[in-house]
Motif scaffolding. Structure first.
Motif, PDB file in Angstrom:
ATOM      1  N   THR A  60       0.827  -1.200   0.000  1.00  0.00           N
ATOM      2  CA  THR A  60       0.000   0.000   0.000  1.00  0.00           C
ATOM      3  C   THR A  60       0.865   1.256   0.000  1.00  0.00           C
ATOM      4  O   THR A  60       0.608   2.223  -0.735  1.00  0.00           O
ATOM      5  CB  THR A  60      -0.922   0.004   1.226  1.00  0.00           C
ATOM      6  N   PHE A  61       1.924   1.222   0.805  1.00  0.00           N
ATOM      7  CA  PHE A  61       2.873   2.344   0.871  1.00  0.00           C
ATOM      8  C   PHE A  61       3.528   2.582  -0.481  1.00  0.00           C
ATOM      9  O   PHE A  61       3.594   3.717  -0.978  1.00  0.00           O
ATOM     10  CB  PHE A  61       3.925   2.045   1.941  1.00  0.00           C
ATOM     11  N   TYR A  62       3.996   1.504  -1.100  1.00  0.00           N
ATOM     12  CA  TYR A  62       4.659   1.618  -2.402  1.00  0.00           C
ATOM     13  C   TYR A  62       3.703   2.101  -3.489  1.00  0.00           C
ATOM     14  O   TYR A  62       4.085   2.899  -4.356  1.00  0.00           O
ATOM     15  CB  TYR A  62       5.264   0.276  -2.818  1.00  0.00           C
ATOM     16  N   LEU A  63       2.459   1.618  -3.466  1.00  0.00           N
ATOM     17  CA  LEU A  63       1.498   2.027  -4.494  1.00  0.00           C
ATOM     18  C   LEU A  63       1.240   3.532  -4.439  1.00  0.00           C
ATOM     19  O   LEU A  63       1.101   4.185  -5.474  1.00  0.00           O
ATOM     20  CB  LEU A  63       0.185   1.259  -4.340  1.00  0.00           C
ATOM     21  N   ASN A  64       1.174   4.072  -3.239  1.00  0.00           N
ATOM     22  CA  ASN A  64       0.975   5.511  -3.100  1.00  0.00           C
ATOM     23  C   ASN A  64       2.132   6.270  -3.743  1.00  0.00           C
ATOM     24  O   ASN A  64       1.936   7.242  -4.495  1.00  0.00           O
ATOM     25  CB  ASN A  64       0.855   5.882  -1.620  1.00  0.00           C
TER      26      ASN A  64
END
Length: 265
Positions: free
Chosen positions: A202-206
């Protein structure tokens, strides 16, 4: 190659993956390419500041090895975050030959997230070290940096590849993206650490999504091979990460030369 063309270099964030930027510097030096302007965010701001101050890539690599980057974020309790940047600041103070942006050999811009306004803010004047500390303060994990009565944190929250901030100032823009978008299969979300995997994803997708507009601003995009296999705290993989930045840049040398030749014709 037209030596009069202004070359820009945008350096993304990515924790210890930022060591790949040093490999890019080595390759560009061997290709006879020197940027006229550089931008950086988070890890890119640390490595970029050393580079634009005139430090050779060999010395920057020594700085990374001696600092261990894992220790660069020296533990210190704060009501606003878990860790402080005191150790990083002290190492930069000893290593940087320039105190202010205006003293650098190459023009440099640092992007950081202004927590008060909720917008990206670009530093390119005044003291260097506070701006670097601000840009590399990962939210929650590290304390935000206070500058002129505003709190700043990691620029990667809103702009992990600061290409647009230097696009108007260069003819050819090279972007080094250390958190590329990749597709994962289901097995990478299974097991005891599945909740951590989902949180990391989720962090990387942001970050990946906020990089897309800036990726479109670049003429050349350098995404080191297998860089996604490393995480932002892969402190024992610095040599591999450095090599990946160097090799990927050399792989793209023909495309880089072609872009330099064709731009503006």
């Amino acid at each position: 190659m037209d030596r009069n063309k202004k070359i820009g270099l945008a350096l993304s964030g990515g924790g210890v993956k930022g060591v790949a930027h040093i490999g890019v510097f080595k390759a560009l030096e061997e290709l006879g390419i020197k940027p006229h302007i550089v931008s950086g965010v988070s890890a890119g701001s640390i490595i970029g500041a050393l580079y634009t101050s005139g430090m050779p890539w060999q010395e920057i690599l020594k700085f990374v090895d001696s600092t261990k980057l894992g220790k660069a974020f020296f533990p210190g309790f704060s009501v606003k975050g878990l860790l402080k940047h005191d150790y990083l600041k002290s190492r930069l103070k000893k290593s940087l030959t320039c105190e202010n942006f205006e003293d650098l050999d190459i023009e440099f811009k640092v992007a950081s997230t202004n927590l008060n306004s909720g917008r990206i803010e670009v530093f390119d004047k005044g003291p260097l070290i506070p701006a670097i500390a601000a840009s590399s303060s990962i939210p929650v994990l590290f304390s935000p940096e206070e500058i002129n009565n505003n709190l700043y944190s990691d620029g990667g929250v809103l702009m992990n590849l600061p290409a647009s901030v230097i696009r108007p100032h260069c003819d050819v823009l090279i972007g080094v993206n250390l958190i590329p978008k990749v597709e994962l299969d289901m097995k990478q979300f299974s097991g005891m650490l599945s909740s951590l995997s989902i949180a990391a994803r989720t962090f990387y997708l942001n970050i990946q999504n906020n990089s897309e507009p800036d990726l479109k601003q670049c003429d050349i995009i350098i995404e080191p091979d297998h860089i996604f296999d490393h995480h932002i705290f892969s402190f024992n993989k610095t040599q591999e990460i450095f090599t990946s930045g160097y090799e990927r840049t050399m792989d793209l040398k023909e495309s880089i030369f072609k872009q330099l030749e064709n731009t503006g014709q």
